[in-house]
Write an enzyme that holds these catalytic residues in place. Structure first.
Site, PDB file in Angstrom:
ATOM      1  N   TYR A 109      17.155 -24.938 -25.018  1.00 38.38           N
ATOM      2  CA  TYR A 109      16.116 -23.979 -25.406  1.00 38.38           C
ATOM      3  C   TYR A 109      16.535 -22.590 -24.932  1.00 38.38           C
ATOM      4  CZ  TYR A 109      11.833 -21.318 -25.620  1.00 38.38           C
ATOM      5  OH  TYR A 109      10.918 -20.347 -25.905  1.00 38.38           O
ATOM      6  N   GLU A 197      13.324 -16.599 -30.300  1.00 34.58           N
ATOM      7  CA  GLU A 197      13.377 -17.959 -29.777  1.00 34.58           C
ATOM      8  C   GLU A 197      14.377 -18.780 -30.573  1.00 34.58           C
ATOM      9  OE1 GLU A 197      10.149 -20.882 -30.463  1.00 34.58           O
ATOM     10  OE2 GLU A 197       9.923 -20.859 -28.283  1.00 34.58           O
TER      11      GLU A 197
END
Ligand code: ADP
Ligand code: MG
Length: 399
Positions: A109, A197
């Protein structure tokens, strides 16, 4: 402003971030053609919508032949995709991104956000990719690495290396990870993004680090500096009420209640929504028409609020400081005379020339419900809405 995954990937690629080979398609035939161009034996057909969680909602389809690509595209195009992030209204799929299937060795992530408290760009990374950051924070908080960037010098290579090591990457993967991290940071910083993101950022079986997904949000107030970014706007993905409002210089956020609000000033608008809730109602929107509150703006605001078919009463709450209540009252009367709204209208005026303003409302002969205080206005709005709802109900029963 949000953009699509494929647009974010195009931007990131320009900043040296590796992404899988992919292309856009608007029809099943085009999707199959794109798959052939990309080559290989595995493809992913990805719905381009401004929301995350597409995979779990069936918006990302793995395909093993051109026929499968065509079928997946056929199924997705025009479909309303409801994900746990999209809200119940969902988003309509108008574009597809066809991407080469990548063999994933590890999912990570990576996020960049503006941390307003420290006034720094914060890099958030985790070795637990694929899950959402909220889930990671709840279930694997120890896996999260946070690094804040000193704005005067920007992100430094040593910081990128630190993050890469903290994610448990092998020496053979570090350089590729540093490229991805630095590229993402530069894109974020140079283009005035407020959020970036990459979930998942993946490590391939041959040790390359790649962005498999990309979500990017830009600062609306800085878009004038980046016309090429501003052009990426896809209005079909936005709440039509908000688009309509933004195009007219009104600050509007659509909500799900029944009482429409027309207010000048963001703080007063928030307070008005609170008071409506306190009185037992639910606001249908946040709307700040700004300090001007000219008749034209008031008329525009009525039009905007009544575009929402859920609205069953409208509360106008104006505090006139520099403005004058009599002008606002004129505006309300003109707007309602020109186009009646068909639901109860409650008006509360306060401030400069308030007496004259109230007289104008009274003299108009329009069925405007007047209130002197904010609490009174909210109570009367909720009561009028309930009454209105009852009579509408009766009409339906009688019909
Ligand atoms: P979302 O976050 O909206 O669900 P993603 O782009 O993250 O969409 O895709 C969901 C999942 O699909 C990814 O976590 C990954 O496992 C898989 N996936 C996405 N793109 C590819 C690709 N090009 N090759 C292989 N798997 C992919
Ligand atoms: Mg994702």
């Amino acid at each position: 402003m949000d953009i699509h995954e494929y647009q974010a990937k195009e931007i990131l690629a320009r900043f040296g971030v590796a992404t899988p080979k992919g292309a856009l398609a608007y029809s099943p035939e085009q999707a199959a053609y794109r798959a052939r161009e990309i080559g290989g034996k595995l493809w992913v057909v990805k719905a381009q919508v401004h929301t995350g969680g597409r995979g779990k909602a069936g918006g990302v389809k793995l395909c093993r032949s051109e026929d499968e690509v065509m079928d997946a595209a056929d199924e997705l195009l025009g479909k309303k995709l409801v994900t746990h992030q999209s809200g119940p209204a969902g988003k309509i799929v108008g574009r597809l991104y066809i991407e080469g299937g990548v063999a994933i060795a590890k999912e990570l992530y990576l996020g960049f956000v503006l941390d307003r408290k420290s006034e720094r760009v914060m890099v958030v990374a985790s070795s637990e990719g694929g899950m959402e950051i909220e889930e990671i924070a709840a279930e694997k908080p120890d896996s999260i690495v946070k690094v804040s960037v000193e704005p005067a010098v920007g992100m430094q290579a040593f910081q990128a290396r630190e993050i890469a090591f903290a994610l448990g990457l092998k020496p053979s993967q570090i350089q590729s990870a540093v490229n991805a991290l630095m590229g993402c940071y530069r894109a974020f910083e140079e283009l005035d993004a407020t959020m970036l993101e990459i979930n998942p950022l993946i490590v391939t079986e041959d040790d390359h680090v790649m962005a498999l997904d990309a979500k990017m949000t830009f600062d609306d107030n800085a878009l004038f500096r980046h016309p090429a970014v501003a052009e990426l706007r896809d209005k079909s993905q936005e709440d039509p009420r908000e688009t309509h409002a933004n195009d007219r210089g009104l600050s509007y956020v659509g909500l799900t209640g029944k009482i429409g609000c027309i207010v000048n000033g963001a703080g007063l608008a928030m307070a008005t929504m609170d008071m409506i809730k306190l009185a037992g109602g639910e606001p249908a929107n946040f709307l700040d028409i700004g300090g001007g509150a000219t008749p034209e703006r008031v008329a525009k605001a009525f039009k905007l609020v009544t575009m929402d078919k859920n609205v069953e009463a409208i509360l106008v709450n104006i505090f006139a400081g520099i403005n004058r209540c009599d002008w606002v009252a004129e505006g309300v009367v003109q707007a309602l005379e020109k186009s009646p709204v068909g639901v109860p209208v409650i008006v509360r005026l306060a401030g400069t020339h308030v007496e004259e303003g109230r007289r104008i409302l009274a003299r108009s002969g329009l069925p405007i419900i007047r209130a002197n205080t904010l609490a009174e206005a909210a109570e009367r709005a909720v009561a009028a809405w309930k009454n209105n709802a009852n009579t509408v109900g009766l009409k339906v029963v009688n019909a």
